[in-house]
Design a protein around this motif. Sequence first.
Motif, PDB file in Angstrom:
ATOM      1  N   PRO A   1      14.200   7.265   0.335  1.00 55.10           N
ATOM      2  CA  PRO A   1      13.672   6.059  -0.279  1.00 55.10           C
ATOM      3  C   PRO A   1      13.378   4.813   0.643  1.00 55.10           C
ATOM      4  O   PRO A   1      12.365   4.242   0.377  1.00 55.10           O
ATOM      5  N   ALA A   2      13.991   4.849   1.783  1.00 55.71           N
ATOM      6  CA  ALA A   2      13.774   3.738   2.673  1.00 55.71           C
ATOM      7  C   ALA A   2      12.271   3.897   3.495  1.00 55.71           C
ATOM      8  O   ALA A   2      11.449   2.954   3.475  1.00 55.71           O
ATOM      9  N   ARG A   3      12.221   4.935   3.924  1.00 53.07           N
ATOM     10  CA  ARG A   3      10.632   5.519   4.288  1.00 53.07           C
ATOM     11  C   ARG A   3       9.639   5.068   3.584  1.00 53.07           C
ATOM     12  O   ARG A   3       8.481   4.696   3.797  1.00 53.07           O
ATOM     13  N   GLU A   4      10.087   5.672   2.148  1.00 55.48           N
ATOM     14  CA  GLU A   4       8.655   5.406   1.279  1.00 55.48           C
ATOM     15  C   GLU A   4       8.553   3.958   0.902  1.00 55.48           C
ATOM     16  O   GLU A   4       7.439   3.512   0.948  1.00 55.48           O
ATOM     17  N   PHE A   5       9.639   3.170   0.988  1.00 54.49           N
ATOM     18  CA  PHE A   5       9.566   1.660   0.836  1.00 54.49           C
ATOM     19  C   PHE A   5       8.717   0.964   1.823  1.00 54.49           C
ATOM     20  O   PHE A   5       7.786   0.643   1.639  1.00 54.49           O
TER      21      PHE A   5
ATOM     22  N   LEU B   1       3.850   0.177   6.569  1.00 53.94           N
ATOM     23  CA  LEU B   1       4.346   0.525   8.040  1.00 53.94           C
ATOM     24  C   LEU B   1       4.058   1.963   8.175  1.00 53.94           C
ATOM     25  O   LEU B   1       3.673   2.875   7.309  1.00 53.94           O
ATOM     26  N   VAL B   2       4.042   2.410   9.502  1.00 53.99           N
ATOM     27  CA  VAL B   2       3.579   3.795   9.840  1.00 53.99           C
ATOM     28  C   VAL B   2       4.591   4.513  10.670  1.00 53.99           C
ATOM     29  O   VAL B   2       5.212   3.823  11.378  1.00 53.99           O
ATOM     30  N   GLU B   3       4.837   5.653  10.235  1.00 54.23           N
ATOM     31  CA  GLU B   3       5.790   6.572  10.825  1.00 54.23           C
ATOM     32  C   GLU B   3       5.222   7.045  12.355  1.00 54.23           C
ATOM     33  O   GLU B   3       4.281   7.764  12.348  1.00 54.23           O
ATOM     34  N   LEU B   4       5.946   6.587  13.271  1.00 55.59           N
ATOM     35  CA  LEU B   4       5.199   6.839  14.842  1.00 55.59           C
ATOM     36  C   LEU B   4       5.700   7.842  15.590  1.00 55.59           C
ATOM     37  O   LEU B   4       5.144   8.652  16.222  1.00 55.59           O
ATOM     38  N   GLU B   5       7.281   8.010  15.685  1.00 52.04           N
ATOM     39  CA  GLU B   5       7.734   8.789  16.290  1.00 52.04           C
ATOM     40  C   GLU B   5       9.046   9.341  15.790  1.00 52.04           C
ATOM     41  O   GLU B   5       9.734   8.914  14.821  1.00 52.04           O
ATOM     42  N   ARG B   6       9.483  10.665  15.885  1.00 55.03           N
ATOM     43  CA  ARG B   6      10.755  11.241  15.550  1.00 55.03           C
ATOM     44  C   ARG B   6      11.633  11.626  16.645  1.00 55.03           C
ATOM     45  O   ARG B   6      11.153  11.984  17.632  1.00 55.03           O
TER      46      ARG B   6
ATOM     47  N   PRO C   1      18.845  12.984  12.994  1.00 53.32           N
ATOM     48  CA  PRO C   1      17.510  12.786  13.264  1.00 53.32           C
ATOM     49  C   PRO C   1      17.007  11.274  12.833  1.00 53.32           C
ATOM     50  O   PRO C   1      17.499  11.120  11.464  1.00 53.32           O
ATOM     51  N   ASP C   2      16.101  10.714  13.402  1.00 54.42           N
ATOM     52  CA  ASP C   2      15.611   9.420  12.784  1.00 54.42           C
ATOM     53  C   ASP C   2      14.267   9.346  13.174  1.00 54.42           C
ATOM     54  O   ASP C   2      13.547  10.207  13.895  1.00 54.42           O
ATOM     55  N   VAL C   3      13.797   8.370  12.478  1.00 52.00           N
ATOM     56  CA  VAL C   3      12.085   8.179  12.526  1.00 52.00           C
ATOM     57  C   VAL C   3      12.026   6.664  13.166  1.00 52.00           C
ATOM     58  O   VAL C   3      12.390   5.686  12.527  1.00 52.00           O
ATOM     59  N   LYS C   4      10.899   6.465  13.977  1.00 53.01           N
ATOM     60  CA  LYS C   4      10.462   5.004  14.421  1.00 53.01           C
ATOM     61  C   LYS C   4       9.207   4.735  13.522  1.00 53.01           C
ATOM     62  O   LYS C   4       8.457   5.474  13.477  1.00 53.01           O
ATOM     63  N   MET C   5       9.401   3.688  12.943  1.00 59.91           N
ATOM     64  CA  MET C   5       8.357   3.019  12.129  1.00 59.91           C
ATOM     65  C   MET C   5       7.793   1.751  12.716  1.00 59.91           C
ATOM     66  O   MET C   5       8.675   1.013  13.259  1.00 59.91           O
ATOM     67  N   VAL C   6       6.510   1.527  12.698  1.00 61.08           N
ATOM     68  CA  VAL C   6       6.017   0.174  13.142  1.00 61.08           C
ATOM     69  C   VAL C   6       5.128  -0.586  12.040  1.00 61.08           C
ATOM     70  O   VAL C   6       4.485   0.274  11.289  1.00 61.08           O
ATOM     71  N   TRP C   7       5.198  -1.661  11.858  1.00 62.44           N
ATOM     72  CA  TRP C   7       4.294  -2.558  11.375  1.00 62.44           C
ATOM     73  C   TRP C   7       3.157  -3.174  12.496  1.00 62.44           C
ATOM     74  O   TRP C   7       3.657  -4.026  13.187  1.00 62.44           O
ATOM     75  N   PRO C   8       1.935  -2.803  12.740  1.00 55.88           N
ATOM     76  CA  PRO C   8       1.142  -2.930  13.722  1.00 55.88           C
ATOM     77  C   PRO C   8       0.408  -4.426  13.686  1.00 55.88           C
ATOM     78  O   PRO C   8      -0.258  -4.826  14.741  1.00 55.88           O
ATOM     79  N   GLY C   9       1.249  -5.131  12.655  1.00 65.07           N
ATOM     80  CA  GLY C   9       0.577  -6.656  12.652  1.00 65.07           C
ATOM     81  C   GLY C   9      -0.700  -7.111  12.434  1.00 65.07           C
ATOM     82  O   GLY C   9      -1.524  -5.954  11.840  1.00 65.07           O
TER      83      GLY C   9
END
Length: 244
Positions: free
Chosen positions: A115-119, A125-130, A141-149
């Motif tokens: 749910p958080a990833r979908e939000f 925001l973009v899923e960039l790394e795992r 396991p986790d996911v790095k997400m970014v907002w590229p501004g």
Amino acid sequence: MPGQQALRPATSADLPSVAEIYLAARDAAPMPPTVHPPDEVRAWVNTWDLTRCTVWLALEDGAPIGFAQVTPTWLDGLYVLPSAQGSGAGSALLDQVKRERPDGFGLWVFEMNAPAREFYRAHGLVELERTDGSANEEREPDVKMVWPGSDPLAFYRSMIDEVDELLGDLLARRTALTRAVQRHKHASAHANPDRDAHREADVVRRVAALVPELGEERVARIVGAIITESLDAARTSDGGAGGP
């Protein structure tokens, strides 16, 4: 019906409320349990230095219902009480973070927290790394997400610059270690001075497991080039020859 909502910066007096929101939201979310008991979490939140990070509170009828903790480059946490989720408080907090960090920011979210990833994806925001989770306390396991501004090209290039600095350091270390191996090979009567194809294949397999997106064939070319150039550098400085 939702009441009147507002945002404001938190003060140290708000941190006990922030801790309760954190505990309640984490307990209700599809996340691994915290590795610290609630009292330790409360004590930790109360130590947050609000001169080094910003905490925004979402309020409903004056009562705290959510918060976002922000550093200059990271969204360290965004949590909303379970009873207030879907009220727009999370979106309002994230929009505030975007206004404060127009050059972009990153965050980590557990892979299991769909749910958080979908939000976050819904908010650009973009899923960039795992990762496999070995670097977090929960070992999940986790996911790095970014907002590229406002300037995504500049944002991603700045991240590439950081990676290139790390890559340069790793190449320097690899070259130094290759040189050290050659010296020991020359000193040993049992060492094979030729390149060890079996060992190189093992290196490729191990590295490819870390970057499955590249695949073994591409990784083999990269590793082969690194070994070749490291050996050439070793020969230049020592006049030696040998394998990795």
